[in-house]
Motif scaffolding. Structure first.
Motif, PDB file in Angstrom:
ATOM      1  N   GLU A 138       2.609  18.381  -0.183  1.00 37.37           N
ATOM      2  CA  GLU A 138       2.753  19.318   0.942  1.00 37.37           C
ATOM      3  C   GLU A 138       1.914  20.579   0.761  1.00 37.37           C
ATOM      4  O   GLU A 138       1.411  21.149   1.722  1.00 37.37           O
ATOM      5  N   ALA A 176       6.443  12.735   5.662  1.00 37.00           N
ATOM      6  CA  ALA A 176       6.808  13.034   7.044  1.00 37.00           C
ATOM      7  C   ALA A 176       5.544  12.878   7.889  1.00 37.00           C
ATOM      8  O   ALA A 176       4.433  12.917   7.360  1.00 37.00           O
ATOM      9  N   GLY A 213      10.322  19.544   2.050  1.00 37.48           N
ATOM     10  CA  GLY A 213      11.374  19.965   2.972  1.00 37.48           C
ATOM     11  C   GLY A 213      12.592  19.076   2.983  1.00 37.48           C
ATOM     12  O   GLY A 213      13.540  19.315   3.722  1.00 37.48           O
ATOM     13  N   GLY A 240       7.635  13.410   1.951  1.00 38.28           N
ATOM     14  CA  GLY A 240       8.911  12.862   2.391  1.00 38.28           C
ATOM     15  C   GLY A 240       9.167  11.453   1.877  1.00 38.28           C
ATOM     16  O   GLY A 240      10.322  11.032   1.747  1.00 38.28           O
ATOM     17  N   ILE A 247       2.712  13.932   9.747  1.00 39.59           N
ATOM     18  CA  ILE A 247       1.983  15.208   9.854  1.00 39.59           C
ATOM     19  C   ILE A 247       1.563  15.462  11.296  1.00 39.59           C
ATOM     20  O   ILE A 247       1.678  16.580  11.808  1.00 39.59           O
ATOM     21  N   LYS A 248       1.098  14.399  11.962  1.00 34.47           N
ATOM     22  CA  LYS A 248       0.605  14.596  13.329  1.00 34.47           C
ATOM     23  C   LYS A 248       1.743  14.960  14.273  1.00 34.47           C
ATOM     24  O   LYS A 248       1.558  15.718  15.220  1.00 34.47           O
ATOM     25  N   LYS A 271       0.823  -1.219   0.000  1.00 30.49           N
ATOM     26  CA  LYS A 271       0.000   0.000   0.000  1.00 30.49           C
ATOM     27  C   LYS A 271       0.856   1.268   0.000  1.00 30.49           C
ATOM     28  O   LYS A 271       0.505   2.265  -0.633  1.00 30.49           O
ATOM     29  N   GLU A 279      10.572  11.980  -1.477  1.00 31.44           N
ATOM     30  CA  GLU A 279      11.914  12.539  -1.273  1.00 31.44           C
ATOM     31  C   GLU A 279      12.887  11.456  -0.819  1.00 31.44           C
ATOM     32  O   GLU A 279      14.041  11.422  -1.264  1.00 31.44           O
TER      33      GLU A 279
HETATM   34  N1  CAA Z   1       1.564  11.537   8.576  1.00 36.21           N
HETATM   35  C1  CAA Z   1       0.908  10.997   9.605  1.00 36.21           C
HETATM   36  N2  CAA Z   1      -0.036  10.055   9.460  1.00 36.21           N
HETATM   37  C2  CAA Z   1      -0.344   9.656   8.220  1.00 36.21           C
HETATM   38  C3  CAA Z   1       0.307  10.186   7.099  1.00 36.21           C
HETATM   39  C4  CAA Z   1       1.299  11.166   7.310  1.00 36.21           C
HETATM   40  N3  CAA Z   1       2.024  11.705   6.297  1.00 36.21           N
HETATM   41  N4  CAA Z   1      -0.209   9.604   5.990  1.00 36.21           N
HETATM   42  C5  CAA Z   1      -1.148   8.737   6.407  1.00 36.21           C
HETATM   43  N5  CAA Z   1      -1.218   8.765   7.755  1.00 36.21           N
HETATM   44  C6  CAA Z   1      -2.119   7.981   8.611  1.00 36.21           C
HETATM   45  C7  CAA Z   1      -3.528   8.505   8.576  1.00 36.21           C
HETATM   46  O1  CAA Z   1      -3.655   9.622   9.419  1.00 36.21           O
HETATM   47  C8  CAA Z   1      -4.321   7.300   9.019  1.00 36.21           C
HETATM   48  O2  CAA Z   1      -4.188   7.201  10.419  1.00 36.21           O
HETATM   49  P1  CAA Z   1      -5.495   6.856  11.336  1.00 36.21           P
HETATM   50  O3  CAA Z   1      -5.880   5.471  10.889  1.00 36.21           O
HETATM   51  O4  CAA Z   1      -4.947   6.916  12.717  1.00 36.21           O
HETATM   52  O5  CAA Z   1      -6.505   7.886  11.007  1.00 36.21           O
HETATM   53  C9  CAA Z   1      -3.532   6.127   8.408  1.00 36.21           C
HETATM   54  O6  CAA Z   1      -2.208   6.646   8.132  1.00 36.21           O
HETATM   55  C10 CAA Z   1      -4.119   5.638   7.112  1.00 36.21           C
HETATM   56  O7  CAA Z   1      -4.242   6.736   6.225  1.00 36.21           O
HETATM   57  P2  CAA Z   1      -5.626   7.129   5.493  1.00 36.21           P
HETATM   58  O8  CAA Z   1      -6.786   6.698   6.300  1.00 36.21           O
HETATM   59  O9  CAA Z   1      -5.544   8.578   5.121  1.00 36.21           O
HETATM   60  O10 CAA Z   1      -5.508   6.213   4.197  1.00 36.21           O
HETATM   61  P3  CAA Z   1      -6.207   6.454   2.758  1.00 36.21           P
HETATM   62  O11 CAA Z   1      -5.976   5.202   2.005  1.00 36.21           O
HETATM   63  O12 CAA Z   1      -7.568   6.980   2.938  1.00 36.21           O
HETATM   64  O13 CAA Z   1      -5.342   7.649   2.096  1.00 36.21           O
HETATM   65  C11 CAA Z   1      -3.309   8.812   1.468  1.00 36.21           C
HETATM   66  C12 CAA Z   1      -3.988   7.455   1.737  1.00 36.21           C
HETATM   67  C13 CAA Z   1      -3.887   9.472   0.226  1.00 36.21           C
HETATM   68  C14 CAA Z   1      -1.824   8.519   1.256  1.00 36.21           C
HETATM   69  C15 CAA Z   1      -3.503   9.741   2.692  1.00 36.21           C
HETATM   70  O14 CAA Z   1      -3.141   9.036   3.859  1.00 36.21           O
HETATM   71  C16 CAA Z   1      -2.690  11.002   2.665  1.00 36.21           C
HETATM   72  O15 CAA Z   1      -3.021  11.936   1.939  1.00 36.21           O
HETATM   73  N6  CAA Z   1      -1.612  11.096   3.483  1.00 36.21           N
HETATM   74  C17 CAA Z   1      -0.810  12.275   3.639  1.00 36.21           C
HETATM   75  C18 CAA Z   1       0.084  12.523   2.462  1.00 36.21           C
HETATM   76  C19 CAA Z   1       0.883  13.800   2.658  1.00 36.21           C
HETATM   77  O16 CAA Z   1       0.355  14.889   2.732  1.00 36.21           O
HETATM   78  N7  CAA Z   1       2.228  13.674   2.725  1.00 36.21           N
HETATM   79  C20 CAA Z   1       3.113  14.778   2.866  1.00 36.21           C
HETATM   80  C21 CAA Z   1       3.478  14.970   4.294  1.00 36.21           C
HETATM   81  S1  CAA Z   1       4.388  16.454   4.547  1.00 36.21           S
HETATM   82  C22 CAA Z   1       6.015  16.055   4.190  1.00 36.21           C
HETATM   83  O17 CAA Z   1       6.326  14.963   3.820  1.00 36.21           O
HETATM   84  C23 CAA Z   1       7.033  17.162   4.370  1.00 36.21           C
HETATM   85  C24 CAA Z   1       8.350  16.886   3.738  1.00 36.21           C
HETATM   86  O18 CAA Z   1       8.663  17.369   2.669  1.00 36.21           O
HETATM   87  C25 CAA Z   1       9.349  16.058   4.395  1.00 36.21           C
END
Ligand code: CAA
Length: 261
Positions: free
Chosen positions: A135, A69, A143, A112, A71-72, A63, A115
């Motif tokens: 992001e 990174a 980042g 991330g 987020i929480k 999956k 990345e």
């Molecule tokens: N951080 C923390 N928790 C995350 C996460 C993340 N990046 N991505 C997914 N999760 C968690 C969800 O919160 C969820 O937790 P709970 O069951 O406790 O609610 C669990 O993983 C499963 O995720 P979903 O229920 O969202 O799964 P989905 O199949 O419906 O969606 C997804 C999948 C489209 C990948 C969606 O999870 C998503 O959009 N995730 C975030 C992606 C994102 O924005 N990434 C960038 C982060 S910022 C970054 O990375 C900065 C950098 O440059 C270093």
């Protein structure tokens, strides 16, 4: 060895010379929290220091490779805390490993996660892999190299589109742009990445390290400096026993026996 919670390590390949790291935080789609990244750096250092390992594969699950990174974990960070803690600077270990690294990406490689894959030397993708820099949709920007490495790899227009929309690209698009070198059916991906690692491991680790360094210089300097670095490094290979052995073996029509000397 070290006890890990968020990754798993195992040795693969017929000669057990490919070090595999499984990102193993499936409930959070392998979100790259501090502990996971600390464990990853530690595992990379262990493989780097293990002379029996010739290449390293980093993978996730079907999956998610990694959904970014955590987020929480970071949502409450202040600017001052980011500066004082040099937030994400500890990720650089991945791009500084001297041994070749292969990312085997199934599922999501987002933020991330994308990345992290790009910090590796080679990316192999499963046919359902998705890459993105989302992001922008959560009020921040890449980042850990997303705006920089992505632009160098796939070009400005496509990188802008990905970073400004947050839209994902498919494995096929990633392969077409050169970001990914090969695509495989998801269930064969890891095996193929290990085979690639075995092929690399069959060469002189000493020469492989020099070669990796030379290719990386292409990313970091001008062409002129890069060509000079390459030529001098090429010259340096003639000071090694492995160069003598490699060319002797060729002329004697036998397999070389490299010793990293
Ligand atoms: N951080 C923390 N928790 C995350 C996460 C993340 N990046 N991505 C997914 N999760 C968690 C969800 O919160 C969820 O937790 P709970 O069951 O406790 O609610 C669990 O993983 C499963 O995720 P979903 O229920 O969202 O799964 P989905 O199949 O419906 O969606 C997804 C999948 C489209 C990948 C969606 O999870 C998503 O959009 N995730 C975030 C992606 C994102 O924005 N990434 C960038 C982060 S910022 C970054 O990375 C900065 C950098 O440059 C270093």
């Amino acid at each position: 060895g070290t006890q890990y919670e968020m990754i798993k390590k195992d040795l693969a390949g017929e000669k057990k010379n490919v070090g595999v790291i499984h990102l193993n935080r499936p409930k959070a789609l392998n979100a790259l929290c501090r502990q996971l990244m600390t464990e990853l750096s530690q595992a990379l250092t262990e493989y780097e220091n293990d002379a029996s390992i010739g290449a390293i594969v980093i993978t996730g699950n079907e999956k998610a490779f990694a959904a970014g990174a955590d987020i929480k974990e970071m949502m409450g960070n202040t600017y001052a805390e980011c500066i004082i803690g040099n937030f994400l600077a500890d990720w650089t270990k991945v791009s500084n490993v001297r041994k070749p690294t292969i990312a085997a990406v199934n599922g999501y490689a987002l933020g991330g996660g994308c990345e992290l894959a790009m910090m590796c030397d080679i990316i192999y993708a499963g046919d359902k892999a998705k890459f993105g820099q989302p992001e922008i949709a959560i009020g921040t920007i890449p980042g850990a190299g997303g705006s920089q490495r992505l632009t160098r790899v796939i070009g400005k227009s496509k990188a802008m589109e990905m970073c400004l929309t947050g839209n994902m690209i498919t494995a096929e698009e990633a392969e077409r742009t050169g970001m990914v070198s090969k695509i495989f059916p998801a269930d064969q991906l890891l095996n193929e990445a290990v085979k690639l690692g075995e092929k690399i491991s069959s060469h002189s680790p000493l020469t492989v390290a020099l070669c990796k360094e030379a290719v990386n210089v292409a990313y970091e300097t001008t062409l002129q400096e890069g060509l000079r670095f390459e030529r001098r490094t090429f010259h340096a290979t003639f000071s090694t026993k492995d160069q003598k052995e490699g060319m002797k073996a060729f002329s004697e029509k036998r397999a070389p026996n490299f010793t990293s000397e």
